[in-house]
Design a protein around this motif. Structure first.
Motif, PDB file in Angstrom:
ATOM      1  N   LYS A 193       0.844  -1.209   0.000  1.00 46.98           N
ATOM      2  CA  LYS A 193       0.000   0.000   0.000  1.00 46.98           C
ATOM      3  C   LYS A 193       0.873   1.251   0.000  1.00 46.98           C
ATOM      4  O   LYS A 193       0.573   2.234  -0.689  1.00 46.98           O
ATOM      5  CB  LYS A 193      -0.902   0.000   1.241  1.00 46.98           C
ATOM      6  CG  LYS A 193      -2.076  -0.926   1.130  1.00 46.98           C
ATOM      7  CD  LYS A 193      -3.297  -0.165   0.665  1.00 46.98           C
ATOM      8  CE  LYS A 193      -4.409  -1.126   0.335  1.00 46.98           C
ATOM      9  NZ  LYS A 193      -5.514  -0.511  -0.343  1.00 46.98           N
ATOM     10  N   GLY A 194       1.944   1.201   0.803  1.00 43.88           N
ATOM     11  CA  GLY A 194       2.848   2.357   0.871  1.00 43.88           C
ATOM     12  C   GLY A 194       3.520   2.608  -0.464  1.00 43.88           C
ATOM     13  O   GLY A 194       3.602   3.755  -0.930  1.00 43.88           O
ATOM     14  N   VAL A 195       3.992   1.519  -1.100  1.00 43.20           N
ATOM     15  CA  VAL A 195       4.631   1.661  -2.408  1.00 43.20           C
ATOM     16  C   VAL A 195       3.635   2.244  -3.404  1.00 43.20           C
ATOM     17  O   VAL A 195       3.960   3.143  -4.190  1.00 43.20           O
ATOM     18  CB  VAL A 195       5.145   0.284  -2.910  1.00 43.20           C
ATOM     19  CG1 VAL A 195       5.636   0.384  -4.332  1.00 43.20           C
ATOM     20  CG2 VAL A 195       6.237  -0.218  -2.010  1.00 43.20           C
ATOM     21  N   ASP A 196       2.397   1.750  -3.327  1.00 42.40           N
ATOM     22  CA  ASP A 196       1.356   2.224  -4.238  1.00 42.40           C
ATOM     23  C   ASP A 196       1.173   3.736  -4.099  1.00 42.40           C
ATOM     24  O   ASP A 196       1.175   4.469  -5.089  1.00 42.40           O
ATOM     25  CB  ASP A 196       0.056   1.476  -3.907  1.00 42.40           C
ATOM     26  CG  ASP A 196      -1.113   1.960  -4.730  1.00 42.40           C
ATOM     27  OD1 ASP A 196      -0.925   2.132  -5.933  1.00 42.40           O
ATOM     28  OD2 ASP A 196      -2.198   2.154  -4.158  1.00 42.40           O
ATOM     29  N   ARG A 197       1.055   4.210  -2.853  1.00 40.89           N
ATOM     30  CA  ARG A 197       0.830   5.644  -2.649  1.00 40.89           C
ATOM     31  C   ARG A 197       2.036   6.464  -3.075  1.00 40.89           C
ATOM     32  O   ARG A 197       1.896   7.531  -3.674  1.00 40.89           O
ATOM     33  CB  ARG A 197       0.523   5.915  -1.178  1.00 40.89           C
ATOM     34  CG  ARG A 197      -0.921   5.684  -0.841  1.00 40.89           C
ATOM     35  CD  ARG A 197      -1.191   5.907   0.617  1.00 40.89           C
ATOM     36  NE  ARG A 197      -1.278   7.320   0.960  1.00 40.89           N
ATOM     37  CZ  ARG A 197      -1.579   7.763   2.173  1.00 40.89           C
ATOM     38  NH1 ARG A 197      -1.822   6.908   3.130  1.00 40.89           N
ATOM     39  NH2 ARG A 197      -1.633   9.055   2.429  1.00 40.89           N
ATOM     40  N   GLY A 238     -11.166  -1.983  -6.286  1.00 40.44           N
ATOM     41  CA  GLY A 238     -11.830  -0.694  -6.412  1.00 40.44           C
ATOM     42  C   GLY A 238     -10.863   0.430  -6.691  1.00 40.44           C
ATOM     43  O   GLY A 238     -10.869   1.450  -6.010  1.00 40.44           O
ATOM     44  N   SER A 239      -9.997   0.271  -7.695  1.00 43.86           N
ATOM     45  CA  SER A 239      -9.073   1.358  -8.012  1.00 43.86           C
ATOM     46  C   SER A 239      -9.244   1.754  -9.478  1.00 43.86           C
ATOM     47  O   SER A 239      -9.735   0.968 -10.288  1.00 43.86           O
ATOM     48  CB  SER A 239      -7.632   0.934  -7.741  1.00 43.86           C
ATOM     49  OG  SER A 239      -7.273  -0.124  -8.576  1.00 43.86           O
ATOM     50  N   GLY A 240      -8.826   2.964  -9.804  1.00 37.42           N
ATOM     51  CA  GLY A 240      -8.881   3.422 -11.191  1.00 37.42           C
ATOM     52  C   GLY A 240     -10.300   3.494 -11.709  1.00 37.42           C
ATOM     53  O   GLY A 240     -11.173   4.098 -11.108  1.00 37.42           O
ATOM     54  N   VAL A 257       4.446   5.673  -5.293  1.00 27.68           N
ATOM     55  CA  VAL A 257       4.652   5.687  -6.746  1.00 27.68           C
ATOM     56  C   VAL A 257       3.586   6.535  -7.434  1.00 27.68           C
ATOM     57  O   VAL A 257       3.878   7.284  -8.369  1.00 27.68           O
ATOM     58  CB  VAL A 257       4.672   4.244  -7.304  1.00 27.68           C
ATOM     59  CG1 VAL A 257       4.702   4.248  -8.815  1.00 27.68           C
ATOM     60  CG2 VAL A 257       5.865   3.504  -6.761  1.00 27.68           C
ATOM     61  N   LEU A 258       2.344   6.452  -6.936  1.00 26.09           N
ATOM     62  CA  LEU A 258       1.290   7.293  -7.506  1.00 26.09           C
ATOM     63  C   LEU A 258       1.668   8.769  -7.368  1.00 26.09           C
ATOM     64  O   LEU A 258       1.517   9.552  -8.305  1.00 26.09           O
ATOM     65  CB  LEU A 258      -0.036   7.027  -6.797  1.00 26.09           C
ATOM     66  CG  LEU A 258      -1.207   7.808  -7.395  1.00 26.09           C
ATOM     67  CD1 LEU A 258      -1.624   7.177  -8.703  1.00 26.09           C
ATOM     68  CD2 LEU A 258      -2.375   7.886  -6.453  1.00 26.09           C
ATOM     69  N   ALA A 259       2.199   9.131  -6.188  1.00 25.37           N
ATOM     70  CA  ALA A 259       2.593  10.521  -5.973  1.00 25.37           C
ATOM     71  C   ALA A 259       3.716  10.908  -6.937  1.00 25.37           C
ATOM     72  O   ALA A 259       3.696  11.991  -7.525  1.00 25.37           O
ATOM     73  CB  ALA A 259       3.053  10.716  -4.531  1.00 25.37           C
ATOM     74  N   ARG A 260       4.693  10.019  -7.119  1.00 31.94           N
ATOM     75  CA  ARG A 260       5.806  10.343  -8.019  1.00 31.94           C
ATOM     76  C   ARG A 260       5.306  10.467  -9.464  1.00 31.94           C
ATOM     77  O   ARG A 260       5.792  11.307 -10.215  1.00 31.94           O
ATOM     78  CB  ARG A 260       6.911   9.285  -7.942  1.00 31.94           C
ATOM     79  CG  ARG A 260       7.620   9.196  -6.608  1.00 31.94           C
ATOM     80  CD  ARG A 260       8.173  10.531  -6.143  1.00 31.94           C
ATOM     81  NE  ARG A 260       9.197  11.063  -7.024  1.00 31.94           N
ATOM     82  CZ  ARG A 260       9.494  12.349  -7.142  1.00 31.94           C
ATOM     83  NH1 ARG A 260       8.826  13.249  -6.446  1.00 31.94           N
ATOM     84  NH2 ARG A 260      10.443  12.742  -7.963  1.00 31.94           N
ATOM     85  N   THR A 275      -1.398   0.628  -9.568  1.00 30.04           N
ATOM     86  CA  THR A 275      -0.877   1.996  -9.463  1.00 30.04           C
ATOM     87  C   THR A 275      -0.956   2.743 -10.783  1.00 30.04           C
ATOM     88  O   THR A 275      -1.584   3.808 -10.869  1.00 30.04           O
ATOM     89  CB  THR A 275       0.574   1.957  -8.966  1.00 30.04           C
ATOM     90  OG1 THR A 275       0.637   1.106  -7.841  1.00 30.04           O
ATOM     91  CG2 THR A 275       1.022   3.336  -8.561  1.00 30.04           C
ATOM     92  N   CYS A 276      -0.313   2.188 -11.830  1.00 28.79           N
ATOM     93  CA  CYS A 276      -0.332   2.892 -13.118  1.00 28.79           C
ATOM     94  C   CYS A 276      -1.755   2.969 -13.650  1.00 28.79           C
ATOM     95  O   CYS A 276      -2.156   3.964 -14.242  1.00 28.79           O
ATOM     96  CB  CYS A 276       0.564   2.192 -14.123  1.00 28.79           C
ATOM     97  SG  CYS A 276       2.270   2.250 -13.634  1.00 28.79           S
TER      98      CYS A 276
END
Lengths: 151, 334
Positions: free
Chosen positions: B36-40, B216-218, B42-45, B297-298
């Motif tokens: 979850k942390g990586v997801d947030r 439930g993403s994107g 990378v999304l921010a980056r 994420t992407c």
């Protein structure tokens, strides 16, 4: 141990916005802190949430018009303890340019304790973020109080 | 007699270990929060922001644990408190059943696709119970949206499960289908991963679309859409109960990623033994990370939200036929 818990926990302030009859100027600036990469409030661990029950830091904008007063108080009471309030803009403190208007009653701090005040019409995003950081300090003290009282 | 008893004892000890520590329990919680942390981050980056630190989900959980729990007067208190516990425990058990290639072969006799089909909807059930019992109109809306989406994304899931089972069973020469996950993995160790099998490629794509659907993403951020239904079923939750929902979502993320990895690319990097297990575990986590980047994420950085009817017909029109195509081809080439 509990101190450490509070210290870690206070790095995840979730933000809830209450629009108490604002002209939307301050709300736009608040959205700026979240949406524009330059400010990015999320890097402080903040998250704008849609539900008052998830919130820790409450940002209030607007002069508290008579029409929304009861609704604002109701939403405010739905926020779980410990919580802090930040008044964004001059309206919550003094009524701003709406002062003495027919639809504006007493100032917000007659009803809700304001912990941090960010003046400006509207305040700059940097000022809002500084206000959030100051509010987090207050919130941490309250967290420690509540956690230590429970145990 | 003693042999049987010790056998049962070691089996149950193994199952308890699997559920509490590895690969369920602590391990899956840590991995889920990390993902979850990586997801947030990378999304921010991707959005050119700095983003929260990697361990932000852990801080969020700690914070929620210190907060007050509010239960609405009009809510059904029992169901309201049961919902997050039900979802979280269901997912923790599921995580313990999933085998990891070259590391862990699953609890004996339980790594079965049919059991997974029953266990996977549990978090959605938990959310539906939460939305229904919270007595909030937004919760009820979230409830109905969650249910609609569940009907839509279960179909490609079942079809791709069956496609894999028929493909593996058919190649085994028995002419039937194989529903055991360890057997499916053994097949892939011998014949190469199913991801590179042209017949199974549509099913793999369907499963790739199932992951954002169930998380439930994107495009499929429909049941918990924040600007529309204000996080729907989670609206009335606060404090530790909300933390349980966040943990549930983290574990569910690991479960669906691990499931996709086990079905389509479980192959270990090196042979077991001499620290090979650790290498394989890292390799497995790498595979989960890549899958997370692609499917969550992407995907959510690139797409907006669909309406409920559009989301539903997306799965019916595009995703299900992909999985069904694989199933049909697998039947014909048996």
């Amino acid at each position: 141990m509990l101190q450490l818990l509070c210290k870690l926990a206070s790095r995840s302030p979730w933000i809830y916005r209450i629009n108490a009859g604002s002209c939307n100027g301050c709300d736009v600036e608040m959205a700026t802190t979240a949406l524009i990469p330059r400010y990015d409030v999320e890097r402080l661990g903040c998250k704008y949430c849609g539900s008052p029950r998830h919130a820790d830091v409450v940002l209030i904008s607007g002069p508290l018009t008579l029409r929304v007063r009861d609704k604002v108080l109701r939403v405010y009471n739905e926020i779980p303890h410990p919580k802090v309030t930040v008044a964004v803009g001059v309206c919550p403190v003094s009524g701003g340019c709406f002062r003495d208007g027919y639809s504006v009653g007493a100032d917000i701090d007659h009803y809700i304790p304001l912990d941090v005040i960010v003046p400006g019409c509207p305040p700059r995003p940097q000022a809002i973020m500084e206000g959030i950081l100051k509010a987090v300090e207050v919130w941490r003290a309250r967290l420690e109080e509540s956690v230590c009282c429970h145990s | 007699m003693t042999n049987v008893l010790t056998g049962i004892l070691t089996n149950s000890l193994q199952a308890v270990f699997a559920m509490l520590i590895f690969p369920g329990g602590l391990f899956v919680l840590a991995l889920g929060l990390f993902l979850k942390g990586v997801d947030r981050k990378v999304l921010a980056r991707l959005q050119r922001r700095v983003g929260p630190p990697l361990y932000q989900p852990v801080l969020d959980i700690l914070k929620l644990a210190t907060k007050e729990t509010l239960i609405p007067d009009t809510a059904n208190e029992g169901a309201f408190q049961l919902a997050p516990v039900l979802g979280l425990t269901g997912m923790l058990v599921t995580a313990a059943l999933l085998p990891i290639g070259g590391v862990w072969n699953g609890v004996t006799g339980l790594g079965d696709l049919l059991i997974l089909l029953y266990l996977l909807p549990i978090p959605a059930m938990g959310l539906m119970l939460a939305g229904g019992s919270s007595s909030s109109p937004y919760g009820a809306l979230g409830f109905s949206r969650e249910m609609c989406m569940m009907f839509a994304y279960e179909m490609p899931l079942i079809a791709s499960f069956l496609a894999v089972a028929v493909r593996v069973g058919g190649a085994g020469g028995s002419g039937g289908s194989l529903l055991s996950l360890p057997a499916i993995m053994d097949y892939q160790y011998l014949h190469g991963p199913l991801l590179f099998d042209p017949v199974m490629l549509p099913a793999a794509l369907a499963l790739l679309l199932f992951i954002p659907g169930t998380m439930g993403s994107g495009l499929f951020d429909i049941p918990e859409a924040e600007p529309e239904v204000i996080e729907g079923p989670l609206l009335e939750y606060s404090g530790p109960l909300l933390a349980a929902f966040h943990l549930m979502s983290a574990v569910k993320l690991v479960v669906v990623l691990e499931l996709a990895v086990a079905l389509f690319f479980p192959n270990p990097l090196v042979a077991t033994g001499d620290g090979g297990v650790m290498v394989n575990l890292l390799w497995h986590i790498c595979k989960c990370l890549v899958l997370l980047m692609v499917s969550v994420t992407c995907f959510r950085a690139a797409t907006g939200r669909l309406r409920l009817d559009q989301g539903f017909s997306f799965f019916v029109k595009y995703t299900s036929p992909l999985a069904l195509a694989s199933l049909g081809l697998a039947f014909l080439l048996r």
